[in-house]
Write an enzyme that holds these catalytic residues in place. Structure first.
Site, short mmCIF file in Angstrom:
data_model
loop_
_atom_site.label_atom_id
_atom_site.label_comp_id
_atom_site.label_asym_id
_atom_site.label_seq_id
_atom_site.Cartn_x
_atom_site.Cartn_y
_atom_site.Cartn_z
N THR A 168 0.68 -1.28 0.27
CA THR A 168 -0.01 0.04 0.06
C THR A 168 1.35 1.26 -0.15
O THR A 168 2.23 1.44 0.36
CB THR A 168 -1.01 0.03 1.56
OG1 THR A 168 -1.41 1.06 1.42
CG2 THR A 168 -0.25 0.05 2.78
N THR A 201 -7.45 -4.90 5.70
CA THR A 201 -7.28 -3.82 4.72
C THR A 201 -8.20 -2.12 5.20
O THR A 201 -8.53 -2.72 6.32
CB THR A 201 -8.09 -4.41 3.29
OG1 THR A 201 -7.65 -2.39 2.60
CG2 THR A 201 -9.09 -4.03 3.16
N1 GLY Z 1 -4.20 -0.08 4.89
C1 GLY Z 1 -3.34 0.98 4.82
C2 GLY Z 1 -3.72 1.53 5.66
O1 GLY Z 1 -3.63 2.59 6.36
O2 GLY Z 1 -1.96 1.96 5.66
#
Ligand code: GLY
Length: 292
Positions: A168, A201
């Protein structure tokens, strides 16, 4: 093909699963398939929350987080706040395979990537740069926070392998140096050969605060099905971290037990995911759990 299961988060999970499945059909290992699947999303410029094309932090540069875990041997590797490399899952895999460490951050992670021969490249796309310039005018907090931390997370299961990974660019306009759940073993991903794997996620700060994925795997270890464990872990997050206006943190989790059974849960409506059972790929949509 023998029994297998592949699952990945969000609509772009379809791309990850398709690429990974193609690799498995060609005889690749589960780890190679997982890396290739996640790379495809990292390199897709239209995905603004992963890899190249991801939205930058408040200072205008992209910092990427990724991790990989092989349940066999309980091996893992991760990078956080990595700048200048478009495929952080590949660097994370190299950390797992080359170093005794679990996580490298910032300049140390970049130095390691260089040493390992990864090509240094621009990670800020023209579109992401344009959006950052517009945001800088107002510096407004992201209104659509639920759309701004869409991690690609994938699990591949076979009767003798479980691998999990995620990647990410994190929360858009985040403070420089902010690290979310994705590179943290136990928060954004977890795998245990005897039990199963989970990947998350959503809002990475909140997911980290409850070590969401280790909780899912722990609950499966205590006898819950993958579905029950996902639901219970998301309920726990909602119980602990719903704010004073009654809004729960945005989070979703996928899990696969060591027996190949699957679970998915989310704190918000219509969380899309991809699932391939070795025969066909389907896109699912999970409704939000009701608050208790
Ligand atoms: N789930 C990714 C972030 O908030 O960094």
């Amino acid at each position: 093909m023998n029994r297998i299961l592949l699952t990945a988060t969000w609509n772009f999970g379809r791309l990850a699963v398709e690429r990974a499945f193609n690799m498995l059909e060609l005889g690749a290992s589960a780890l190679d398939a997982l890396e290739t699947g996640i790379n495809a999303v990292e390199m897709d410029e239209s995905v603004q929350s992963v890899g190249y094309g991801g939205l930058p932090n408040r200072a205008g540069y992209v910092e990427l987080d990724a991790a990989i875990m092989d349940a066999r041997g309980h091996r893992s590797g991760a990078v956080a706040a990595l700048r200048g490399f478009r495929r952080p899952i590949s660097v994370a895999r190299r950390v797992m395979e080359v170093l005794p460490h679990a996580l490298l951050v910032g300049e140390g992670a970049a130095e390691f990537a260089r040493e390992q021969g990864f090509e240094e490249e621009e990670t800020l796309s023209p579109e992401a740069s344009e959006q950052w310039l517009q945001w800088r005018e107002t510096q407004a907090p992201p209104a659509d926070v639920e759309d701004s931390h869409d991690t690609v997370g994938m699990i591949i299961w076979t009767p003798d392998t479980i691998v999990v990974g995620c990647s990410t660019s994190g929360l858009k306009w985040k403070y420089p140096g902010r690290v979310g759940d994705s590179p943290i073993v136990g928060a954004g991903l977890y795998a245990d050969e005897e039990v199963g794997a989970a990947v998350a996620t959503g809002n990475g700060d909140e997911i980290s605060r409850v070590a969401l994925c280790s909780r899912v795997v722990f609950l499966m270890e205590r006898g819950m099905s993958a579905q029950e464990a996902c639901d219970e872990a998301i309920r726990y997050l909602m119980r602990k971290r719903t704010d004073s206006s009654g809004t729960p943190p945005h989070a979703a989790v996928l899990a696969v037990r060591a027996d190949g059974s699957f679970g998915v849960s989310a704190s918000y409506a219509k969380f899309p995911y991809a699932l391939h059972d070795g025969q066909s790929l389907t896109m699912g949509e999970r409704e939000a759990l009701e608050p208790e």
